[in-house]
Write a protein that holds these residues in place. Structure first.
Motif, PDB file in Angstrom:
ATOM      1  N   ARG A  16      -9.265  -1.593 -13.351  1.00 48.68           N
ATOM      2  CA  ARG A  16      -8.396  -2.701 -12.946  1.00 48.68           C
ATOM      3  C   ARG A  16      -7.228  -2.392 -12.085  1.00 48.68           C
ATOM      4  NH1 ARG A  16      -5.338  -6.460 -17.524  1.00 48.68           N
ATOM      5  NH2 ARG A  16      -3.900  -7.685 -16.199  1.00 48.68           N
ATOM      6  N   SER A  17      -6.617  -1.213 -12.450  1.00 47.97           N
ATOM      7  CA  SER A  17      -5.568  -0.876 -11.548  1.00 47.97           C
ATOM      8  C   SER A  17      -5.545  -0.542 -10.207  1.00 47.97           C
ATOM      9  CB  SER A  17      -4.727   0.593 -12.608  1.00 47.97           C
ATOM     10  OG  SER A  17      -4.377   0.153 -13.471  1.00 47.97           O
ATOM     11  N   LEU A  18      -6.625  -0.120 -10.003  1.00 54.79           N
ATOM     12  CA  LEU A  18      -6.911   0.370  -8.607  1.00 54.79           C
ATOM     13  C   LEU A  18      -7.283  -0.952  -7.934  1.00 54.79           C
ATOM     14  CD1 LEU A  18      -7.285   2.495  -6.597  1.00 54.79           C
ATOM     15  CD2 LEU A  18      -9.520   2.849  -7.453  1.00 54.79           C
ATOM     16  N   ALA A  19      -8.087  -1.827  -8.371  1.00 55.83           N
ATOM     17  CA  ALA A  19      -8.647  -2.961  -7.761  1.00 55.83           C
ATOM     18  C   ALA A  19      -7.255  -3.737  -7.349  1.00 55.83           C
ATOM     19  CB  ALA A  19      -9.252  -3.936  -8.762  1.00 55.83           C
ATOM     20  N   GLY A  38       1.172  -2.436  -8.906  1.00 60.21           N
ATOM     21  CA  GLY A  38      -0.102  -2.573  -9.380  1.00 60.21           C
ATOM     22  C   GLY A  38      -0.533  -2.017 -10.637  1.00 60.21           C
ATOM     23  N   LEU A  39       0.915  -1.516 -11.412  1.00 58.02           N
ATOM     24  CA  LEU A  39       0.505  -1.091 -12.889  1.00 58.02           C
ATOM     25  C   LEU A  39       0.539  -2.002 -13.972  1.00 58.02           C
ATOM     26  CD1 LEU A  39       3.320   1.572 -12.483  1.00 58.02           C
ATOM     27  CD2 LEU A  39       1.173   2.148 -11.850  1.00 58.02           C
ATOM     28  N   ALA A  44       2.985  11.117 -10.443  1.00 59.63           N
ATOM     29  CA  ALA A  44       3.397  12.030  -9.099  1.00 59.63           C
ATOM     30  C   ALA A  44       2.750  11.223  -8.066  1.00 59.63           C
ATOM     31  CB  ALA A  44       2.691  13.136  -9.579  1.00 59.63           C
ATOM     32  N   ARG A  45       3.108  11.595  -6.743  1.00 59.88           N
ATOM     33  CA  ARG A  45       2.518  11.169  -5.781  1.00 59.88           C
ATOM     34  C   ARG A  45       2.788  12.048  -4.460  1.00 59.88           C
ATOM     35  NH1 ARG A  45       4.959   5.833  -2.772  1.00 59.88           N
ATOM     36  NH2 ARG A  45       3.738   6.585  -0.861  1.00 59.88           N
ATOM     37  N   VAL A  46       1.970  11.853  -3.370  1.00 65.25           N
ATOM     38  CA  VAL A  46       1.969  12.689  -2.244  1.00 65.25           C
ATOM     39  C   VAL A  46       1.650  11.968  -1.165  1.00 65.25           C
ATOM     40  CG1 VAL A  46      -0.206  14.020  -2.424  1.00 65.25           C
ATOM     41  CG2 VAL A  46       1.885  15.129  -1.340  1.00 65.25           C
ATOM     42  N   ASP A  47       1.982  11.992   0.069  1.00 60.52           N
ATOM     43  CA  ASP A  47       1.700  11.299   1.397  1.00 60.52           C
ATOM     44  C   ASP A  47       1.365  12.318   2.316  1.00 60.52           C
ATOM     45  OD1 ASP A  47       2.289   8.685   0.310  1.00 60.52           O
ATOM     46  OD2 ASP A  47       4.644   9.357   0.578  1.00 60.52           O
ATOM     47  N   GLY A  48       0.433  12.123   3.082  1.00 60.40           N
ATOM     48  CA  GLY A  48      -0.089  12.890   4.199  1.00 60.40           C
ATOM     49  C   GLY A  48      -1.322  12.585   4.861  1.00 60.40           C
ATOM     50  N   VAL A  59      -1.486   7.773 -12.048  1.00 64.36           N
ATOM     51  CA  VAL A  59      -0.927   6.855 -12.859  1.00 64.36           C
ATOM     52  C   VAL A  59      -1.343   7.439 -14.500  1.00 64.36           C
ATOM     53  CG1 VAL A  59      -1.493   4.382 -13.669  1.00 64.36           C
ATOM     54  CG2 VAL A  59      -1.656   4.976 -11.211  1.00 64.36           C
ATOM     55  N   ALA A  60      -0.053   7.267 -14.921  1.00 66.10           N
ATOM     56  CA  ALA A  60      -0.261   7.833 -16.708  1.00 66.10           C
ATOM     57  C   ALA A  60       0.329   6.751 -17.499  1.00 66.10           C
ATOM     58  CB  ALA A  60       0.751   9.086 -16.537  1.00 66.10           C
ATOM     59  N   SER A  61      -0.399   6.874 -18.565  1.00 65.94           N
ATOM     60  CA  SER A  61       0.112   6.093 -19.894  1.00 65.94           C
ATOM     61  C   SER A  61      -0.228   6.852 -20.955  1.00 65.94           C
ATOM     62  CB  SER A  61      -1.016   4.659 -20.019  1.00 65.94           C
ATOM     63  OG  SER A  61      -2.229   5.115 -20.108  1.00 65.94           O
ATOM     64  N   PRO A  62       0.071   6.341 -22.295  1.00 68.90           N
ATOM     65  CA  PRO A  62       0.320   7.331 -23.529  1.00 68.90           C
ATOM     66  C   PRO A  62      -1.304   7.684 -23.754  1.00 68.90           C
ATOM     67  CG  PRO A  62       1.544   5.338 -23.729  1.00 68.90           C
ATOM     68  CD  PRO A  62       0.980   4.986 -22.558  1.00 68.90           C
ATOM     69  N   ASP A  63      -2.177   7.033 -23.328  1.00 71.24           N
ATOM     70  CA  ASP A  63      -3.672   7.468 -23.501  1.00 71.24           C
ATOM     71  C   ASP A  63      -4.542   7.687 -22.359  1.00 71.24           C
ATOM     72  OD1 ASP A  63      -3.688   4.921 -22.755  1.00 71.24           O
ATOM     73  OD2 ASP A  63      -4.754   4.133 -24.696  1.00 71.24           O
ATOM     74  N   ALA A  64      -4.044   7.664 -21.364  1.00 73.02           N
ATOM     75  CA  ALA A  64      -4.733   8.010 -19.925  1.00 73.02           C
ATOM     76  C   ALA A  64      -4.112   8.421 -18.705  1.00 73.02           C
ATOM     77  CB  ALA A  64      -5.773   6.585 -19.585  1.00 73.02           C
ATOM     78  N   ARG A  65      -4.720   9.367 -17.980  1.00 71.42           N
ATOM     79  CA  ARG A  65      -4.166   9.694 -16.607  1.00 71.42           C
ATOM     80  C   ARG A  65      -5.081   9.714 -15.641  1.00 71.42           C
ATOM     81  NH1 ARG A  65      -3.170  15.130 -16.824  1.00 71.42           N
ATOM     82  NH2 ARG A  65      -1.518  15.124 -15.270  1.00 71.42           N
ATOM     83  N   THR A  66      -4.929   8.868 -14.507  1.00 75.70           N
ATOM     84  CA  THR A  66      -5.826   8.674 -13.374  1.00 75.70           C
ATOM     85  C   THR A  66      -5.353   9.059 -12.148  1.00 75.70           C
ATOM     86  OG1 THR A  66      -7.071   6.908 -14.858  1.00 75.70           O
ATOM     87  CG2 THR A  66      -7.628   7.225 -12.489  1.00 75.70           C
ATOM     88  N   LEU A  67      -6.007   9.747 -11.264  1.00 78.78           N
ATOM     89  CA  LEU A  67      -5.509  10.151 -10.091  1.00 78.78           C
ATOM     90  C   LEU A  67      -6.301   9.357  -8.962  1.00 78.78           C
ATOM     91  CD1 LEU A  67      -4.599  12.346  -7.684  1.00 78.78           C
ATOM     92  CD2 LEU A  67      -6.776  13.405  -7.996  1.00 78.78           C
ATOM     93  N   TYR A  68      -5.726   8.749  -8.479  1.00 81.54           N
ATOM     94  CA  TYR A  68      -6.139   7.682  -7.076  1.00 81.54           C
ATOM     95  C   TYR A  68      -5.707   8.249  -5.640  1.00 81.54           C
ATOM     96  CZ  TYR A  68      -6.213   4.204 -11.047  1.00 81.54           C
ATOM     97  OH  TYR A  68      -6.706   3.847 -12.098  1.00 81.54           O
ATOM     98  N   VAL A  69      -6.553   7.623  -4.849  1.00 87.80           N
ATOM     99  CA  VAL A  69      -6.539   8.064  -3.304  1.00 87.80           C
ATOM    100  C   VAL A  69      -6.531   6.996  -2.642  1.00 87.80           C
ATOM    101  CG1 VAL A  69      -7.155   9.301  -1.326  1.00 87.80           C
ATOM    102  CG2 VAL A  69      -6.738  10.690  -3.717  1.00 87.80           C
ATOM    103  N   VAL A  70      -5.628   6.432  -1.840  1.00 82.70           N
ATOM    104  CA  VAL A  70      -5.840   5.517  -0.805  1.00 82.70           C
ATOM    105  C   VAL A  70      -5.552   6.008   0.668  1.00 82.70           C
ATOM    106  CG1 VAL A  70      -5.191   3.257  -2.262  1.00 82.70           C
ATOM    107  CG2 VAL A  70      -3.442   4.566  -0.878  1.00 82.70           C
ATOM    108  N   LEU A  71      -6.749   5.528   1.510  1.00 81.43           N
ATOM    109  CA  LEU A  71      -6.751   6.137   2.947  1.00 81.43           C
ATOM    110  C   LEU A  71      -6.641   4.874   4.048  1.00 81.43           C
ATOM    111  CD1 LEU A  71      -9.938   8.345   2.777  1.00 81.43           C
ATOM    112  CD2 LEU A  71      -7.778   9.060   2.673  1.00 81.43           C
ATOM    113  N   SER A  72      -5.845   5.374   4.742  1.00 82.47           N
ATOM    114  CA  SER A  72      -4.986   4.326   5.856  1.00 82.47           C
ATOM    115  C   SER A  72      -6.271   4.104   6.844  1.00 82.47           C
ATOM    116  CB  SER A  72      -4.206   4.954   6.517  1.00 82.47           C
ATOM    117  OG  SER A  72      -4.479   6.294   7.400  1.00 82.47           O
ATOM    118  N   TYR A  73      -6.350   2.907   7.426  1.00 77.84           N
ATOM    119  CA  TYR A  73      -7.310   2.476   8.523  1.00 77.84           C
ATOM    120  C   TYR A  73      -6.601   1.551   9.531  1.00 77.84           C
ATOM    121  CZ  TYR A  73      -7.830  -2.102   6.321  1.00 77.84           C
ATOM    122  OH  TYR A  73      -7.311  -3.607   5.846  1.00 77.84           O
ATOM    123  N   ARG A  74      -7.198   1.736  10.545  1.00 75.48           N
ATOM    124  CA  ARG A  74      -6.892   0.541  11.770  1.00 75.48           C
ATOM    125  C   ARG A  74      -8.067   0.234  12.453  1.00 75.48           C
ATOM    126  NH1 ARG A  74      -1.560   2.819  15.131  1.00 75.48           N
ATOM    127  NH2 ARG A  74      -0.822   4.360  13.680  1.00 75.48           N
TER     128      ARG A  74
END
Length: 220
Positions: free
Chosen positions: A3-6, A37-38, A46-50, A64-79
């Motif tokens: 849901r968060s990523l969507a 989106g949270l 944490a986050r990093v751009d590049g 994205v972290a909560s008391p019972d979950a941590r999830t790594l997400y990546v979004v890629l640019s497009y044109r």
């Protein structure tokens, strides 16, 4: 897609549809966009751009972290000729007992994630991901996984492994505890090499590093 990523994807796409591509690199995704989106109880750990997909525009990886979950997400640019924005490119579950925020960095198109979890017995994990641009849209692929299990109080032996998913090569060692107190240290012993079939592992299928460490150190 969670849901968060969507929701984040919808926010990213909603503000950029049908706009002419700018002639210069776009700015990174705004913190406010990620925050919007949270869900309740979540935070950006944490986050990093590049540039991960080689198009010159900044991509973003974040945890994205909560008391019972941590999830790594990546979004890629497009044109395209009529549109620009960011597409979700993958997500991976992280351990829920961190000893600090995940360390994210991008070097030569590779996302490096360092995560220290556990307690007095700690697991230091390093993940390496690269965009598989043969996919449309691109997806993040796991290309390396390192793990080290050790005692932060020098209470027991440890172990470590390094897995190169591009070659299938694995190197695993036992960390033998020597000395006591201030003189304690680990001596790397019984190093052994093995090889696994090369397979494509996308970010969503990232294996548990501790399970892979056990598997590697028991390999014959």
């Amino acid at each position: 897609m969670t849901r968060s990523l969507a929701l984040i994807a919808a926010l990213l796409l909603g503000g950029t549809a049908h706009a002419a591509p700018p002639p210069e690199p776009r700015p990174a995704v705004a913190d406010e966009t990620l925050q919007d989106g949270l869900e309740l109880g979540e935070k950006i750990e944490a986050r990093v751009d590049g540039d991960l997909n080689g198009d010159g525009d900044p991509d973003t990886a974040f945890v994205v972290a909560s008391p019972d979950a941590r999830t790594l997400y990546v979004v890629l640019s497009y044109r395209t000729e009529v549109d620009f924005g960011h597409d979700p490119a993958g997500s991976a579950k992280l351990a829920t007992d961190p000893l600090g925020p995940a360390d994210l960095s991008i070097s030569k198109g590779v996302l490096v994630v360092k995560d220290l979890t556990g307690g007095t017995t700690a697991l230091a994990s390093t993940y390496r991901f690269r965009a598989d641009k043969a996919k449309a849209p691109p997806r993040m692929r796991l290309i390396g996984l390192d793990a080290t299990l050790y005692s932060r109080t020098w209470g027991h032996d440890g172990s470590e492994m390094s897995w190169n998913l591009l070659t299938g090569d694995i190197v695993a060692s036992t960390l033998k505890l020597v000395g006591k107190g201030e003189d304690a240290s680990y001596d790397k012993q019984f190093t052994r090499k093995s090889k696994r079939p090369v397979t494509t592992v996308y970010m969503e299928d990232t294996p548990d590093p501790e399970e892979e460490l056990i598997r590697a150190t028991r390999a014959k």
